[in-house]
Design a protein around this motif. Structure first.
Motif, PDB file in Angstrom:
ATOM      1  N   HIS A 119       0.834  -1.211   0.000  1.00 24.27           N
ATOM      2  CA  HIS A 119       0.000   0.000   0.000  1.00 24.27           C
ATOM      3  C   HIS A 119       0.866   1.256   0.000  1.00 24.27           C
ATOM      4  CE1 HIS A 119      -3.033   2.933   1.212  1.00 24.27           C
ATOM      5  NE2 HIS A 119      -2.290   3.229   2.266  1.00 24.27           N
ATOM      6  N   TYR A 120       1.857   1.296   0.885  1.00 24.81           N
ATOM      7  CA  TYR A 120       2.727   2.471   0.953  1.00 24.81           C
ATOM      8  C   TYR A 120       3.564   2.624  -0.316  1.00 24.81           C
ATOM      9  CZ  TYR A 120       1.545   2.349   5.919  1.00 24.81           C
ATOM     10  OH  TYR A 120       0.872   2.332   7.121  1.00 24.81           O
ATOM     11  N   LEU A 121       4.060   1.495  -0.827  1.00 26.92           N
ATOM     12  CA  LEU A 121       4.882   1.556  -2.031  1.00 26.92           C
ATOM     13  C   LEU A 121       4.037   1.968  -3.231  1.00 26.92           C
ATOM     14  CD1 LEU A 121       7.798   1.128  -2.916  1.00 26.92           C
ATOM     15  CD2 LEU A 121       7.223  -1.235  -3.451  1.00 26.92           C
ATOM     16  N   PHE A 122       2.805   1.472  -3.299  1.00 21.26           N
ATOM     17  CA  PHE A 122       1.908   1.863  -4.383  1.00 21.26           C
ATOM     18  C   PHE A 122       1.691   3.374  -4.371  1.00 21.26           C
ATOM     19  CE2 PHE A 122      -2.286   2.875  -6.047  1.00 21.26           C
ATOM     20  CZ  PHE A 122      -2.265   2.236  -7.281  1.00 21.26           C
ATOM     21  N   ASN A 123       1.479   3.931  -3.199  1.00 17.26           N
ATOM     22  CA  ASN A 123       1.272   5.379  -3.102  1.00 17.26           C
ATOM     23  C   ASN A 123       2.497   6.156  -3.563  1.00 17.26           C
ATOM     24  OD1 ASN A 123      -1.345   5.126  -2.177  1.00 17.26           O
ATOM     25  ND2 ASN A 123      -0.795   5.300  -0.012  1.00 17.26           N
TER      26      ASN A 123
END
Length: 228
Positions: A108-112
């Motif tokens: 999730h954080y990397l996608f953002n």
């Protein structure tokens, strides 16, 4: 408390995972060895829901050659026919490589971080621009990108809550194979060490300048890309 070796290993863990996970993402997308002559002029830009901007423009904006961009796009198109990747697909990708842990929050954080437009999707252009920095950018560019990953709310600062969320997400992703075996309060200790080293003026947040200065002093070292 950690031994010196344990502390040094944990300090580098975050950036190692960023780069190595990106390499695994390339593998998952079906990319082949760039030394293989069979890829020469093999790509045909077929119609998809989203077509990337001209390769010449991307070549000028990144550190990839046109040939490499063709290979990247072929792999991206094969796995993502619509031309975009959503967060659920991103999470599925990371789940394949960390079956003994829970990679959902880190994904999730990397996608953002990849989703620079913050519109819930990653286009080929977003993907290539990020990989260009992670794989071939300068140390300063890689650190700026990593800072943006850690700055979850994008306010220009890293606070302890954000760093705790990132560290927990990394440990959850690694699962039971995290080495050395970590104590329950290891994430909190790691965050405390992070802020002791990086929060130069002790105001409770880490700025981009503080982050880059501390990293260049050796607190966090950029890894050598793993060889095949």
């Amino acid at each position: 408390m950690w031994t010196k070796g344990e502390s040094e290993g944990l300090e580098t863990l975050g950036i190692v995972v960023v780069v190595c996970s990106s390499l695994k993402l390339l593998h998952y997308l079906g990319l082949i060895d760039l030394s293989d002559d069979k890829i020469e002029d093999e790509l045909e830009m077929t119609t998809v829901c989203h077509r990337p901007e001209g390769l010449e423009q991307l070549e000028a904006q990144t550190n990839f050659t046109k040939r490499e961009l063709q290979v990247l796009y072929r792999g991206f198109k094969n796995e993502c026919p619509s031309g975009v990747v959503n967060e659920e697909t991103f999470k599925h990708i990371y789940a394949q490589f960390f079956p003994h842990g829970d990679a959902s929050m880190y994904a999730h954080y990397l996608f953002n971080a990849f989703d620079t437009a913050q519109n819930g999707s990653v286009k080929f252009e977003d993907f290539v621009m990020a990989l260009s920095i992670l794989l071939r950018g300068t140390v300063h560019e890689k650190l700026r990108w990593t800072f943006n990953l850690y700055d979850i709310n994008k306010d220009g600062y890293i606070n302890k809550e954000e760093m705790m969320d990132i560290v927990k997400a990394i440990y959850d992703m690694m699962g039971k194979y995290t080495y050395p075996v970590l104590k329950e309060d290891a994430p909190r200790q790691h965050v405390e060490v992070f802020f002791q080293k990086m929060d130069k003026n002790k105001d409770g947040v880490v700025t981009l300048d503080e982050f880059i200065e501390s990293c260049q002093e050796g607190f966090i070292c950029l890894p050598v890309h793993p060889r095949k």
